[in-house]
Enzyme design. Structure first.
Site, short mmCIF file in Angstrom:
data_model
loop_
_atom_site.label_atom_id
_atom_site.label_comp_id
_atom_site.label_asym_id
_atom_site.label_seq_id
_atom_site.Cartn_x
_atom_site.Cartn_y
_atom_site.Cartn_z
N THR A 1 -27.63 -15.55 -11.79
CA THR A 1 -28.88 -16.32 -11.74
C THR A 1 -29.76 -16.02 -12.94
OG1 THR A 1 -28.75 -16.16 -9.34
CG2 THR A 1 -30.88 -16.79 -10.26
N GLY B 1 -29.09 -7.33 -8.33
CA GLY B 1 -29.42 -6.06 -7.65
C GLY B 1 -28.88 -4.88 -8.44
N GLU C 1 -26.99 -16.21 -2.59
CA GLU C 1 -25.58 -16.63 -2.43
C GLU C 1 -25.49 -18.07 -1.99
OE1 GLU C 1 -23.93 -13.51 -3.29
OE2 GLU C 1 -22.95 -15.27 -4.08
C1 LIG Z 1 -19.10 -3.85 1.05
C2 LIG Z 1 -19.43 -5.20 1.23
C3 LIG Z 1 -20.90 -5.43 1.31
C4 LIG Z 1 -21.29 -6.85 1.44
C5 LIG Z 1 -22.71 -7.11 1.48
C6 LIG Z 1 -22.97 -8.36 0.81
C7 LIG Z 1 -24.34 -8.40 0.26
C8 LIG Z 1 -24.26 -8.80 -1.15
C9 LIG Z 1 -25.64 -9.01 -1.67
C10 LIG Z 1 -25.65 -10.28 -2.47
C11 LIG Z 1 -26.99 -10.48 -3.14
C12 LIG Z 1 -27.13 -11.86 -3.70
C13 LIG Z 1 -26.17 -12.15 -4.84
C14 LIG Z 1 -26.33 -13.58 -5.37
O1 LIG Z 1 -27.15 -14.33 -4.91
S1 LIG Z 1 -25.29 -14.03 -6.61
C15 LIG Z 1 -25.74 -15.68 -7.03
C16 LIG Z 1 -25.27 -16.67 -5.99
N1 LIG Z 1 -25.53 -18.00 -6.43
C17 LIG Z 1 -25.17 -19.06 -5.75
O2 LIG Z 1 -24.63 -18.95 -4.66
C18 LIG Z 1 -25.44 -20.37 -6.39
C19 LIG Z 1 -25.23 -21.53 -5.46
N2 LIG Z 1 -24.72 -22.70 -6.17
C20 LIG Z 1 -23.42 -23.07 -6.14
O3 LIG Z 1 -22.60 -22.45 -5.51
C21 LIG Z 1 -23.03 -24.31 -6.92
O4 LIG Z 1 -23.78 -24.58 -8.02
C22 LIG Z 1 -23.01 -25.56 -6.05
C23 LIG Z 1 -21.89 -25.40 -5.04
C24 LIG Z 1 -24.33 -25.79 -5.33
C25 LIG Z 1 -22.75 -26.78 -6.92
O5 LIG Z 1 -21.74 -26.51 -7.81
P1 LIG Z 1 -21.34 -27.51 -8.96
O6 LIG Z 1 -22.57 -28.14 -9.51
O7 LIG Z 1 -20.45 -26.81 -9.89
O8 LIG Z 1 -20.50 -28.50 -8.15
P2 LIG Z 1 -20.79 -29.96 -7.58
O9 LIG Z 1 -21.91 -29.98 -6.61
O10 LIG Z 1 -20.88 -30.92 -8.72
O11 LIG Z 1 -19.43 -30.15 -6.84
C26 LIG Z 1 -18.23 -30.32 -7.54
C27 LIG Z 1 -17.07 -30.03 -6.63
O12 LIG Z 1 -16.86 -28.64 -6.54
C28 LIG Z 1 -16.75 -28.27 -5.22
N3 LIG Z 1 -17.16 -26.88 -5.06
C29 LIG Z 1 -18.36 -26.33 -5.35
N4 LIG Z 1 -18.32 -25.01 -5.12
C30 LIG Z 1 -17.08 -24.71 -4.69
C31 LIG Z 1 -16.44 -23.52 -4.31
N5 LIG Z 1 -17.08 -22.35 -4.29
N6 LIG Z 1 -15.14 -23.59 -3.92
C32 LIG Z 1 -14.49 -24.76 -3.91
N7 LIG Z 1 -15.06 -25.92 -4.27
C33 LIG Z 1 -16.34 -25.90 -4.66
C34 LIG Z 1 -17.65 -29.25 -4.48
O13 LIG Z 1 -17.35 -29.29 -3.12
C35 LIG Z 1 -17.32 -30.50 -5.21
O14 LIG Z 1 -16.10 -30.99 -4.73
P3 LIG Z 1 -15.85 -32.56 -4.66
O15 LIG Z 1 -16.79 -33.08 -3.62
O16 LIG Z 1 -16.16 -33.14 -6.01
O17 LIG Z 1 -14.41 -32.70 -4.27
C1 LIG Z 2 -33.09 -10.77 -2.58
C2 LIG Z 2 -32.33 -11.57 -3.57
C3 LIG Z 2 -31.27 -10.98 -4.24
C4 LIG Z 2 -30.56 -11.71 -5.20
N1 LIG Z 2 -29.56 -11.09 -5.88
C5 LIG Z 2 -28.90 -11.76 -6.85
C6 LIG Z 2 -27.89 -11.11 -7.62
O1 LIG Z 2 -27.59 -9.94 -7.40
N2 LIG Z 2 -27.29 -11.80 -8.62
C7 LIG Z 2 -27.60 -13.09 -8.89
O2 LIG Z 2 -27.00 -13.66 -9.80
N3 LIG Z 2 -28.53 -13.75 -8.16
C8 LIG Z 2 -29.19 -13.12 -7.16
N4 LIG Z 2 -30.16 -13.75 -6.43
C9 LIG Z 2 -30.49 -15.14 -6.77
C10 LIG Z 2 -30.07 -16.14 -5.70
O3 LIG Z 2 -28.70 -16.31 -5.67
C11 LIG Z 2 -30.79 -17.47 -5.95
O4 LIG Z 2 -32.17 -17.24 -5.83
C12 LIG Z 2 -30.33 -18.51 -4.94
O5 LIG Z 2 -29.00 -18.92 -5.22
C13 LIG Z 2 -31.24 -19.75 -4.92
O6 LIG Z 2 -31.34 -20.31 -6.17
P1 LIG Z 2 -32.77 -20.62 -6.86
O7 LIG Z 2 -33.58 -19.38 -6.81
O8 LIG Z 2 -32.46 -21.25 -8.15
O9 LIG Z 2 -33.48 -21.65 -5.91
P2 LIG Z 2 -33.78 -23.17 -6.23
O10 LIG Z 2 -32.52 -23.91 -6.42
O11 LIG Z 2 -34.81 -23.29 -7.30
O12 LIG Z 2 -34.38 -23.61 -4.82
C14 LIG Z 2 -35.74 -23.97 -4.59
C15 LIG Z 2 -35.78 -25.10 -3.56
O13 LIG Z 2 -35.18 -26.25 -4.13
C16 LIG Z 2 -34.21 -26.78 -3.25
N5 LIG Z 2 -33.10 -27.37 -4.03
C17 LIG Z 2 -32.54 -26.90 -5.18
N6 LIG Z 2 -31.52 -27.69 -5.57
C18 LIG Z 2 -31.42 -28.67 -4.64
C19 LIG Z 2 -30.57 -29.79 -4.45
N7 LIG Z 2 -29.57 -30.04 -5.30
N8 LIG Z 2 -30.75 -30.58 -3.39
C20 LIG Z 2 -31.75 -30.31 -2.50
N9 LIG Z 2 -32.57 -29.27 -2.61
C21 LIG Z 2 -32.43 -28.46 -3.66
C22 LIG Z 2 -33.72 -25.61 -2.42
O14 LIG Z 2 -33.23 -26.05 -1.16
C23 LIG Z 2 -35.01 -24.79 -2.28
O15 LIG Z 2 -35.74 -25.29 -1.18
C24 LIG Z 2 -30.90 -13.05 -5.47
C25 LIG Z 2 -31.96 -13.66 -4.78
C26 LIG Z 2 -32.67 -12.92 -3.85
C27 LIG Z 2 -33.80 -13.58 -3.13
#
Ligand SMILES: CCCCCCCCCCCCCC(=O)SCCNC(=O)CCNC(=O)[C@H](O)C(C)(C)COP(=O)(O)OP(=O)(O)OC[C@H]1O[C@@H](n2cnc3c(N)ncnc32)[C@H](O)[C@@H]1OP(=O)(O)O
Ligand SMILES: Cc1cc2nc3c(=O)[nH]c(=O)nc-3n(C[C@H](O)[C@H](O)[C@H](O)COP(=O)(O)OP(=O)(O)OC[C@H]3O[C@@H](n4cnc5c(N)ncnc54)[C@H](O)[C@@H]3O)c2cc1C
Length: 674
Positions: free
Chosen positions: A157, A196, A440
């Site tokens: 991010t 983190g 996530e």
């Molecule tokens: C020991 C263990 C401990 C554990 C504790 C855990 C705690 C850890 C603490 C953590 C702390 C926090 C750590 C953190 O926070 S780390 C940061 C986490 N960040 C995010 O999660 C960001 C969220 N955003 C996204 O995932 C993507 O940008 C999305 C998905 C929104 C759009 O993406 P994009 O703009 O690129 O794609 P598109 O919308 O044009 O769609 C295009 C096509 O791709 C397909 N598609 C998309 N994604 C996937 C996928 N994944 N597998 C398979 N397919 C996928 C999709 O269905 C579509 O398919 P189709 O409809 O065209 O067929």
């Molecule tokens: C405690 C904490 C720990 C984190 N740790 C990590 C880490 O270790 N590593 C890391 O890389 N990231 C980390 N993150 C970041 C986290 O993954 C992002 O904050 C999260 O994925 C949301 O993205 P954003 O902040 O860009 O929100 P935004 O996308 O700006 O969201 C703001 C608002 O806009 C809306 N929105 C955005 N896009 C759309 C859309 N396409 N359609 C409709 N609504 C939309 C959302 O629903 C939301 O209401 C952490 C965040 C937090 C809070």
């Protein structure tokens, strides 16, 4: 009960509750843990990790300054990491300790009221090495990371973009002359933000950046990047790194920012399992599916379902035990004040929290098994099941985190004023879990990913094409009549499927109408997103309810009769609760009548009364040691008021009989001399 200290004095109301519990608590513990073997292993690990007293603090964490809190969290992270290496890994029989073990994760919670600065190391850094490296890269990095010789995080991010990964701005430009990548942050908004442990703890991180080679951008790719010296820990030249400041929770996680000024890394530091850049700069795509670089996020989404189930189990344990010892009001003048757990409204707040913890725990195991199957297929080069799994893990992550955060807050409401105390344990749980709804993948964004899959599946169903298992119900969406209501568990699950199908159908119809009226496909989709999110939610509720029900039937096949009854009551409660929460939708998309809903409400209320005598037994069955609960209200012995007073007396504000603020401000003001 399996509490370690058998000589404790227990509050009489709690003792009475335990005496009237009519089922075998240990049997339910085994169900929640996924079998007796798992319970035994968990308890062994907890004994080793927690009986040493290493998890305790001399001074309450809440009274420390932010810097002291952080240092204390690092101290305990090091103790726990060393324990994992030396003792727990062997006990748990894991090849790679900590990474895939919810038990090790769960036990760590005794050490931290907030979170460990190492959370991202084990939660994302190590899994990314496992999932995104070639075997050669893995053999170099993995042993160093598992042995904690290096500590890492996951920096994806940026200040300007989190959700929209394709919009990230950090660049990694290949220089064939030196066979290096040049990492650069071209704008303020391109600074990495949030990772983190990045602020002060880690010396390496996974950086996700736009890859440029031979003048062409190939999209985002992961790189492993050293950011601090391995001896002095000083940030390396070209790196600007720091901590992002106080947050609602996660205050011991030193979330950080990171910028690059033409910072060079060796070519081999690109994680090359899914794509490679050859020495001469040629880009080679290896993976069959374009989104495999998102793999670590998918892994964490799966893990989070389990994580929030555990945290919800904690909150409900605290609130139910407290509700058993708390007496308030006098509805019947001749009787003593009732336990607040006797109020039906209180049962309505709490029993759904217990049922949801069970539902999510069982779904998380099922999801983990589905994930393993998808990974196994992908090893053989087949990515056909990935889209369905992405849709499934997205909605389960969204709904489980959102429901858990809401229900933890409801548990706080159920504890009245005392629930607002940090010492109750609930505020920290809420602050932690409410973040899981955002990180996530934000709630809305992930549900829209599921909706995208639902719409495609709907169109396939319309064209009479085969459907994948979780959406096979869409085949019946074209009968023309509303789904027949019946209040059996299967009937309610079918109703939620009818809601998902009905809402999807409305969206598809409206989108087509809007496009005929001249809107673009993107705009027509946008106008339907409220209903698309609702359709994905209904689909997810059907999946959770169906999985929960099937798993309970399977897991209780050999249980004693009373365990079967109480587990059946909980699953039925889950279904009735959600049907009653969605009466408007049911009236729109099924044949349910007003009378059916009145009957359902009565059945729900009667179910609450049936569960009431077993409520404390049910939370005892989560088997959460006091060290894990960190709660004045929820301890096993129920010494609530004593603990609240003991904690109050620890406040540094009570060290002096008169505060300095008196002579500095209060006295001058009161004497008119300010
Ligand atoms: C020991 C263990 C401990 C554990 C504790 C855990 C705690 C850890 C603490 C953590 C702390 C926090 C750590 C953190 O926070 S780390 C940061 C986490 N960040 C995010 O999660 C960001 C969220 N955003 C996204 O995932 C993507 O940008 C999305 C998905 C929104 C759009 O993406 P994009 O703009 O690129 O794609 P598109 O919308 O044009 O769609 C295009 C096509 O791709 C397909 N598609 C998309 N994604 C996937 C996928 N994944 N597998 C398979 N397919 C996928 C999709 O269905 C579509 O398919 P189709 O409809 O065209 O067929
Ligand atoms: C405690 C904490 C720990 C984190 N740790 C990590 C880490 O270790 N590593 C890391 O890389 N990231 C980390 N993150 C970041 C986290 O993954 C992002 O904050 C999260 O994925 C949301 O993205 P954003 O902040 O860009 O929100 P935004 O996308 O700006 O969201 C703001 C608002 O806009 C809306 N929105 C955005 N896009 C759309 C859309 N396409 N359609 C409709 N609504 C939309 C959302 O629903 C939301 O209401 C952490 C965040 C937090 C809070």
């Amino acid at each position: 009960m399996t509490q370690t200290n058998n000589n404790m004095t227990v509050n009489p109301d709690l003792a009475m509750e335990r005496a009237k519990c009519n089922f075998n608590v240990l049997e339910v513990t085994h169900i929640f843990d996924g079998g007796e073997r798992n319970t035994l292993q968990r308890k062994k690990i907890e004994d080793v990790a927690l009986n040493s007293g290493a998890s305790k603090d001399a001074l309450g964490e809440e009274h420390m300054s932010p810097k002291e809190k952080y240092e204390n969290a690092v101290r305990k992270s090091c103790i726990y990491a060393t324990m994992m290496k030396n003792e727990l890994a062997e006990l748990s029989g894991l090849e790679s300790f900590g990474v895939s073990s919810p038990v090790i994760r769960r036990t760590a919670d005794a050490f931290f009221k907030e979170v460990s600065p190492f959370l991202l190391h084990l939660g994302m850094f190590v899994p990314t090495i496992m999932g995104q490296c070639t075997p050669e890269q893995q053999s170099y990095w993995l042993p160093r990371a598992l042995d904690m010789q290096i500590i890492g995080t996951y920096a994806q991010t940026e200040l300007g973009h989190g959700t929209f990964i394709r919009g990230l701005e950090t660049t990694a430009t290949y220089d064939p002359e030196t066979e290096e990548f040049v990492l650069h942050s071209p704008t303020l908004s391109s600074y990495k933000w949030w990772a983190g442990g990045l602020g002060k703890t880690v010396n390496y991180c996974i950086v996700v950046a736009q890859l440029y080679t031979k003048g062409e951008c190939h999209g985002t790719h992961p790189f492993i990047v050293q950011i601090r010296d391995e001896d002095t820990h000083v940030p390396l030249p070209g790196i600007k790194v720091g901590e992002i400041g106080p947050k609602m929770g996660f205050n011991t996680a030193d979330n950080g920012f990171l910028g690059f000024d033409h910072y060079r890394i060796p070519r081999e530091h690109m994680l090359m399992k899914n794509a490679q850049v050859l020495k001469d700069g040629t880009y080679v795509k290896v993976a069959r599916h374009g989104k495999l670089t998102y793999g670590t996020m998918v892994f964490v989404r799966v893990v989070l379902v389990n994580e929030v189930a555990f945290n919800l189990a904690k909150a409900s344990t605290i609130a139910v035990r407290y509700s058993a010892i708390r007496r308030q009001s006098k509805p019947k003048p001749d009787e003593v004040e009732p336990q607040i757990l006797d109020y039906v409204t209180q049962q309505h707040k709490l029993f759904i929290a217990i049922a949801t913890a069970h539902a999510l725990q069982l779904c998380s195991t099922w999801l983990w098994e589905s994930f393993s199957a998808v990974l196994a297929q992908m090893k053989g080069g087949n990515t056909d099941t990935l889209p369905e799994f992405h849709a499934l893990s997205s909605c389960l992550k969204a709904i489980s985190t959102s429901d858990s955060a809401h229900l933890i807050e409801q548990c706080r409401h159920a504890c009245g004023g005392h629930g607002y105390m940090i010492s109750s344990g609930i505020p920290n749980l809420y602050n932690f879990v409410s973040a899981t709804r955002t990180y996530e993948g934000d709630y809305t964004v992930l549900l829209l990913q599921t909706a995208r899959f639902l719409v495609k599946a709907y169109e396939q169903a319309e064209a009479k094409k085969p459907l994948t298992p979780t959406v096979s119900y869409l085949a019946h969406a074209f009968s023309g009549s509303r789904a027949t209501w019946d209040n059996s568990p299967d009937g309610i699950i079918r109703s939620f499927q009818a809601l998902a199908a009905g809402k999807t159908a409305v969206c598809v119809t409206n989108m087509r109408k809007r496009m005929r009226a001249g809107l673009s496909q993107v705009d027509a989709w946008e106008m339907s997103t409220i209903q698309l999110v609702a359709a994905a939610e209904a689909h997810c509720r059907a999946v959770i309810a169906d999985t929960y029900r099937k798993e309970i039937v399977r897991l209780t096949a050999n249980s004693s009769p009373n365990v079967k009854v109480v587990m059946d009551q909980l699953t039925t409660l889950y279904l009735y609760y959600w049907a009653l929460e969605r009466t408007g939708d049911l009236l729109m998309f099924t044949s349910v009548s007003q009378k059916d809903l009145v009957d359902l409400q009565i059945a729900y209320e009667e179910l609450l009364l049936k569960i009431r005598p077993n409520a404390v037994g049910l939370v005892d069955a989560f088997d959460l040691r006091d060290e894990l609960l960190h709660s004045t209200l929820g301890s096993y012995d129920g010494r609530v008021y004593e603990r609240l007073m003991e904690e109050a007396l620890k406040s540094p504000m009570n060290k002096e009989p008169v505060s300095d603020a008196y002579s500095k401000y209060l006295r001058p003001m009161m004497k008119g001399k300010l």
